[in-house]
Design a protein around this motif. Structure first.
Motif, PDB file in Angstrom:
ATOM      1  N   TYR A  85       0.632  -1.251  -0.031  1.00  0.00           N
ATOM      2  CA  TYR A  85       0.159   0.040   0.046  1.00  0.00           C
ATOM      3  C   TYR A  85       0.881   1.132  -0.059  1.00  0.00           C
ATOM      4  O   TYR A  85       0.221   2.320   0.128  1.00  0.00           O
ATOM      5  CB  TYR A  85      -0.813   0.072   1.089  1.00  0.00           C
ATOM      6  N   PHE A  86       2.061   1.278  -0.390  1.00  0.00           N
ATOM      7  CA  PHE A  86       2.850   2.360  -0.126  1.00  0.00           C
ATOM      8  C   PHE A  86       3.019   3.156  -1.599  1.00  0.00           C
ATOM      9  O   PHE A  86       2.911   2.584  -2.639  1.00  0.00           O
ATOM     10  CB  PHE A  86       4.567   1.939  -0.306  1.00  0.00           C
ATOM     11  N   THR A  87       2.461   4.487  -1.306  1.00  0.00           N
ATOM     12  CA  THR A  87       2.342   5.337  -2.721  1.00  0.00           C
ATOM     13  C   THR A  87       3.111   6.083  -2.712  1.00  0.00           C
ATOM     14  O   THR A  87       2.766   7.380  -2.054  1.00  0.00           O
ATOM     15  CB  THR A  87       0.833   5.523  -2.833  1.00  0.00           C
ATOM     16  N   PRO A  88       4.196   6.169  -3.075  1.00  0.00           N
ATOM     17  CA  PRO A  88       4.988   7.418  -3.421  1.00  0.00           C
ATOM     18  C   PRO A  88       4.645   8.721  -4.111  1.00  0.00           C
ATOM     19  O   PRO A  88       3.825   8.090  -5.104  1.00  0.00           O
ATOM     20  CB  PRO A  88       6.708   7.026  -3.612  1.00  0.00           C
ATOM     21  N   ASN A  89       5.089   9.680  -3.710  1.00  0.00           N
ATOM     22  CA  ASN A  89       4.549  10.675  -5.060  1.00  0.00           C
ATOM     23  C   ASN A  89       5.331  10.651  -6.057  1.00  0.00           C
ATOM     24  O   ASN A  89       6.719  10.794  -5.875  1.00  0.00           O
ATOM     25  CB  ASN A  89       4.750  12.049  -4.148  1.00  0.00           C
ATOM     26  N   THR A  90       4.860  10.827  -7.259  1.00  0.00           N
ATOM     27  CA  THR A  90       5.316  10.628  -8.493  1.00  0.00           C
ATOM     28  C   THR A  90       5.618  11.905  -8.844  1.00  0.00           C
ATOM     29  O   THR A  90       4.682  12.712  -9.178  1.00  0.00           O
ATOM     30  CB  THR A  90       4.427   9.639  -9.506  1.00  0.00           C
ATOM     31  N   ASP A  91       6.938  11.934  -9.460  1.00  0.00           N
ATOM     32  CA  ASP A  91       7.305  13.239 -10.306  1.00  0.00           C
ATOM     33  C   ASP A  91       7.252  13.252 -11.640  1.00  0.00           C
ATOM     34  O   ASP A  91       8.154  12.617 -12.164  1.00  0.00           O
ATOM     35  CB  ASP A  91       8.667  13.790  -9.752  1.00  0.00           C
ATOM     36  N   TYR A  92       6.124  13.345 -12.433  1.00  0.00           N
ATOM     37  CA  TYR A  92       5.810  13.220 -13.674  1.00  0.00           C
ATOM     38  C   TYR A  92       6.752  14.123 -14.589  1.00  0.00           C
ATOM     39  O   TYR A  92       7.258  13.650 -15.719  1.00  0.00           O
ATOM     40  CB  TYR A  92       4.528  13.259 -13.872  1.00  0.00           C
ATOM     41  N   THR A  93       7.304  15.272 -14.108  1.00  0.00           N
ATOM     42  CA  THR A  93       8.173  15.954 -14.913  1.00  0.00           C
ATOM     43  C   THR A  93       9.561  15.258 -14.852  1.00  0.00           C
ATOM     44  O   THR A  93      10.142  15.420 -15.944  1.00  0.00           O
ATOM     45  CB  THR A  93       8.131  17.459 -14.437  1.00  0.00           C
ATOM     46  N   ALA A  94       9.952  14.788 -13.857  1.00  0.00           N
ATOM     47  CA  ALA A  94      11.329  14.032 -13.973  1.00  0.00           C
ATOM     48  C   ALA A  94      11.332  12.994 -14.548  1.00  0.00           C
ATOM     49  O   ALA A  94      12.286  12.536 -15.466  1.00  0.00           O
ATOM     50  CB  ALA A  94      11.591  13.958 -12.347  1.00  0.00           C
ATOM     51  N   LEU A  95      10.163  12.331 -14.754  1.00  0.00           N
ATOM     52  CA  LEU A  95       9.928  10.954 -15.607  1.00  0.00           C
ATOM     53  C   LEU A  95      10.017  11.186 -17.007  1.00  0.00           C
ATOM     54  O   LEU A  95      10.306  10.720 -17.771  1.00  0.00           O
ATOM     55  CB  LEU A  95       8.546  10.366 -15.160  1.00  0.00           C
ATOM     56  N   GLN A  96       9.412  12.318 -17.343  1.00  0.00           N
ATOM     57  CA  GLN A  96       9.249  12.724 -18.697  1.00  0.00           C
ATOM     58  C   GLN A  96      10.458  13.022 -19.048  1.00  0.00           C
ATOM     59  O   GLN A  96      10.979  12.972 -20.422  1.00  0.00           O
ATOM     60  CB  GLN A  96       8.292  14.066 -18.696  1.00  0.00           C
ATOM     61  N   ARG A  97      11.482  13.987 -18.295  1.00  0.00           N
ATOM     62  CA  ARG A  97      12.798  14.397 -18.666  1.00  0.00           C
ATOM     63  C   ARG A  97      13.602  13.240 -18.763  1.00  0.00           C
ATOM     64  O   ARG A  97      14.455  13.123 -19.737  1.00  0.00           O
ATOM     65  CB  ARG A  97      13.312  15.200 -17.574  1.00  0.00           C
ATOM     66  N   GLU A  98      13.503  11.987 -17.846  1.00  0.00           N
ATOM     67  CA  GLU A  98      14.158  10.839 -18.064  1.00  0.00           C
ATOM     68  C   GLU A  98      13.724  10.255 -19.285  1.00  0.00           C
ATOM     69  O   GLU A  98      14.773   9.605 -19.936  1.00  0.00           O
ATOM     70  CB  GLU A  98      13.864  10.140 -16.729  1.00  0.00           C
ATOM     71  N   LEU A  99      12.828   9.947 -19.716  1.00  0.00           N
ATOM     72  CA  LEU A  99      12.225   9.206 -20.985  1.00  0.00           C
ATOM     73  C   LEU A  99      12.846  10.037 -22.372  1.00  0.00           C
ATOM     74  O   LEU A  99      13.114   9.414 -23.261  1.00  0.00           O
ATOM     75  CB  LEU A  99      10.793   8.920 -20.877  1.00  0.00           C
ATOM     76  N   ALA A 100      12.672  11.294 -22.022  1.00  0.00           N
ATOM     77  CA  ALA A 100      13.028  12.120 -23.406  1.00  0.00           C
ATOM     78  C   ALA A 100      14.438  12.077 -23.388  1.00  0.00           C
ATOM     79  O   ALA A 100      15.049  11.687 -24.631  1.00  0.00           O
ATOM     80  CB  ALA A 100      12.719  13.504 -23.218  1.00  0.00           C
TER      81      ALA A 100
END
Length: 75
Positions: free
Chosen positions: A19-34
């Motif tokens: 049940y652990f739900t960390p806060n997801t940083d979508y901008t960091a994920l987008q930068r990493e994928l790009a």
């Protein structure tokens, strides 16, 4: 530590992980994928050219019969 306490601790840890739900940083994920897309294209600007084997395609076909195909069939 007894088996009951050990099992309770393992259950507690498993529940926390489930049940652990960390806060997801979508901008960091987008930068990493790009960044991974652009770096992959810079590493391999062109796909390596595959040699042309068409000259060898039927060169040796007459030496071998189709008996290999018959032995592969099962059933």
């Amino acid at each position: 530590m007894g088996r009951g306490r050990q099992k309770a601790k393992a259950t507690k840890q498993a529940r926390e992980m489930k049940y652990f739900t960390p806060n997801t940083d979508y901008t960091a994920l987008q930068r990493e994928l790009a960044a991974s897309k652009s770096s992959a294209s810079s590493r391999y600007p062109e796909e390596p050219a595959e040699p042309d084997y068409s000259a060898y395609e039927d060169k040796y076909a007459d030496q071998f019969d189709d008996e290999d195909e018959e032995t592969r069939r099962i059933g």
